[in-house]
Design a protein around this motif. Sequence first.
Motif, PDB file in Angstrom:
ATOM      1  N   THR A 238       0.828  -1.387   0.059  1.00 23.89           N
ATOM      2  CA  THR A 238       0.051  -0.012  -0.027  1.00 23.89           C
ATOM      3  C   THR A 238       1.102   1.167   0.018  1.00 23.89           C
ATOM      4  N   ALA A 239       0.389   2.342  -0.111  1.00 19.92           N
ATOM      5  CA  ALA A 239       1.234   3.664  -0.110  1.00 19.92           C
ATOM      6  C   ALA A 239       1.682   3.857   1.173  1.00 19.92           C
ATOM      7  N   ASP A 240       1.182   3.437   2.087  1.00 19.61           N
ATOM      8  CA  ASP A 240       1.903   3.645   3.522  1.00 19.61           C
ATOM      9  C   ASP A 240       3.104   2.773   3.688  1.00 19.61           C
ATOM     10  N   SER A 241       3.073   1.468   3.428  1.00 18.89           N
ATOM     11  CA  SER A 241       3.817   0.486   3.287  1.00 18.89           C
ATOM     12  C   SER A 241       5.033   0.781   2.342  1.00 18.89           C
ATOM     13  N   LEU A 242       4.725   1.556   1.288  1.00 23.08           N
ATOM     14  CA  LEU A 242       5.950   1.817   0.261  1.00 23.08           C
ATOM     15  C   LEU A 242       6.675   3.062   0.610  1.00 23.08           C
ATOM     16  N   LEU A 243       6.254   3.722   1.675  1.00 22.63           N
ATOM     17  CA  LEU A 243       6.781   4.950   2.235  1.00 22.63           C
ATOM     18  C   LEU A 243       7.233   5.919   0.990  1.00 22.63           C
ATOM     19  N   GLY A 244       8.388   6.553   0.647  1.00 23.24           N
ATOM     20  CA  GLY A 244       8.705   7.239  -0.393  1.00 23.24           C
ATOM     21  C   GLY A 244       8.524   6.820  -1.853  1.00 23.24           C
ATOM     22  N   THR A 245       8.415   5.633  -1.938  1.00 19.37           N
ATOM     23  CA  THR A 245       8.462   5.012  -3.047  1.00 19.37           C
ATOM     24  C   THR A 245       6.997   5.301  -3.980  1.00 19.37           C
ATOM     25  N   TYR A 246       5.998   5.553  -3.178  1.00 19.51           N
ATOM     26  CA  TYR A 246       4.660   5.920  -3.515  1.00 19.51           C
ATOM     27  C   TYR A 246       4.680   7.313  -4.315  1.00 19.51           C
ATOM     28  N   ARG A 247       5.443   8.148  -3.789  1.00 22.80           N
ATOM     29  CA  ARG A 247       5.547   9.548  -4.237  1.00 22.80           C
ATOM     30  C   ARG A 247       6.167   9.218  -5.640  1.00 22.80           C
ATOM     31  N   GLN A 248       7.423   8.632  -5.769  1.00 25.02           N
ATOM     32  CA  GLN A 248       7.966   8.176  -7.093  1.00 25.02           C
ATOM     33  C   GLN A 248       7.052   7.624  -7.994  1.00 25.02           C
ATOM     34  N   VAL A 249       6.093   6.693  -7.716  1.00 21.96           N
ATOM     35  CA  VAL A 249       4.910   6.248  -8.437  1.00 21.96           C
ATOM     36  C   VAL A 249       4.234   7.004  -8.946  1.00 21.96           C
ATOM     37  N   ALA A 250       3.945   8.135  -8.135  1.00 23.52           N
ATOM     38  CA  ALA A 250       2.819   8.985  -8.841  1.00 23.52           C
ATOM     39  C   ALA A 250       3.400   9.948  -9.793  1.00 23.52           C
ATOM     40  N   ALA A 251       4.696  10.193  -9.497  1.00 23.69           N
ATOM     41  CA  ALA A 251       5.401  11.138 -10.429  1.00 23.69           C
ATOM     42  C   ALA A 251       5.693  10.418 -11.677  1.00 23.69           C
ATOM     43  N   TYR A 252       6.152   9.251 -11.393  1.00 19.91           N
ATOM     44  CA  TYR A 252       6.103   8.298 -12.800  1.00 19.91           C
ATOM     45  C   TYR A 252       4.712   8.133 -13.655  1.00 19.91           C
ATOM     46  N   ARG A 253       3.857   7.940 -12.884  1.00 25.46           N
ATOM     47  CA  ARG A 253       2.571   8.124 -13.631  1.00 25.46           C
ATOM     48  C   ARG A 253       2.305   9.222 -14.403  1.00 25.46           C
ATOM     49  N   HIS A 254       2.564  10.096 -13.861  1.00 18.80           N
ATOM     50  CA  HIS A 254       2.376  11.612 -14.398  1.00 18.80           C
ATOM     51  C   HIS A 254       3.210  11.428 -15.677  1.00 18.80           C
ATOM     52  N   LYS A 255       4.531  11.106 -15.807  1.00 21.46           N
ATOM     53  CA  LYS A 255       5.255  11.269 -16.791  1.00 21.46           C
ATOM     54  C   LYS A 255       4.924  10.288 -17.909  1.00 21.46           C
ATOM     55  N   VAL A 256       4.413   9.134 -17.539  1.00 23.29           N
ATOM     56  CA  VAL A 256       3.772   8.278 -18.582  1.00 23.29           C
ATOM     57  C   VAL A 256       2.524   8.653 -19.256  1.00 23.29           C
ATOM     58  N   PHE A 257       1.447   8.660 -18.311  1.00 21.77           N
ATOM     59  CA  PHE A 257       0.164   8.944 -18.779  1.00 21.77           C
ATOM     60  C   PHE A 257      -0.212  10.259 -19.278  1.00 21.77           C
ATOM     61  N   VAL A 258       0.414  11.211 -18.501  1.00 23.56           N
ATOM     62  CA  VAL A 258       0.043  12.806 -18.772  1.00 23.56           C
ATOM     63  C   VAL A 258       1.098  13.216 -19.819  1.00 23.56           C
ATOM     64  N   GLU A 259       2.354  13.309 -19.591  1.00 24.69           N
ATOM     65  CA  GLU A 259       3.478  13.607 -20.339  1.00 24.69           C
ATOM     66  C   GLU A 259       3.522  13.117 -21.836  1.00 24.69           C
ATOM     67  N   ASN A 260       3.600  11.606 -21.554  1.00 25.89           N
ATOM     68  CA  ASN A 260       3.736  10.656 -22.996  1.00 25.89           C
ATOM     69  C   ASN A 260       2.618  10.438 -23.674  1.00 25.89           C
TER      70      ASN A 260
END
Lengths: 184, 125
Positions: free
Chosen positions: A7-29
Amino acid sequence: MNIISGTADSLLGTYRQVAAYRHKVFVENLGWDLHAPDGLEQDQFDRPDTVYVVARDDEGEVCGCARLLPTTHPYLLSEVFPQLLNGAIPPNSPEIWELSRFAALDFNSPNQSPLRQMSSDIAIDLLQGAIDCASKHGAKRLITVSPLGIERLLRNAGFKAHRAGPPMRVDGHLIFASLIEVGE
Amino acid sequence: MAILSRDGYIRLTVESFQQLEMVHLFSGIDEDRPIASGVGANSSTITGYTEWVSHGTPAISIGWDWEVTGAQGKARLIQTGTPGSNLMFVDQHGQDLGPAQTTAMLVDWLNTFHWQTETLSTISR
């Protein structure tokens, strides 16, 4: 590459990286029209009970992600795309989980294209990781909304999947609902 | 009338399926596939997809890939790969024939189904 899940809680800082990665893939690309303030892509289905499956490269950079939601609570297909289910009522079962926001685009690798992402080794490993993770949560089947081209790639990679109904054009993209067998 | 199962499949016998009319839904050219070419080859291959449905809801949905071949100066479409569908063929006792056999029977059906003219007309527009 390694694959982690939680879950987001258990992934700690990785969750924020995932949200940024999703932005790069789905919104920007891919140019999807998604609400994504601050360069982070997240929506109402990113909840405390949402499970993420994340692929990271040897440098720890996110190179793939997937989102798993139990169909016993609201999910993307039931709330946004029920018309893809061919007249059926959206599933509501602890044995069916939804897979969404699947991406396997390695920005550190040359010649990557978001539309070819499912043919990569990362995509296949990530999808298998998502299937294994869903299985541990009791899933016997995944349901997903995907671009139509994913069907060909699922088949070529040997996953047991079938469509749940005809594809539809939404915002210029052909999408369809499919069911993927999780197995034992 | 087609009945949708809880697993998303529409189950029917191949004989019942053959009596249904399938209508064209979408066709298009693949825009993100590499153009096939070999060393020393002058040819390139145009590939695409086509989608067909039955009338009403729930609808039977079948889609397959194709490529253009040229013979005697005339473009012709041939089906490639295996079709995707929400169909599960059953035997006379209602038992599933399984995904592999259903797909094989759909490929046989495709060899008798005239889809090329409509598809070619759509992608030529």
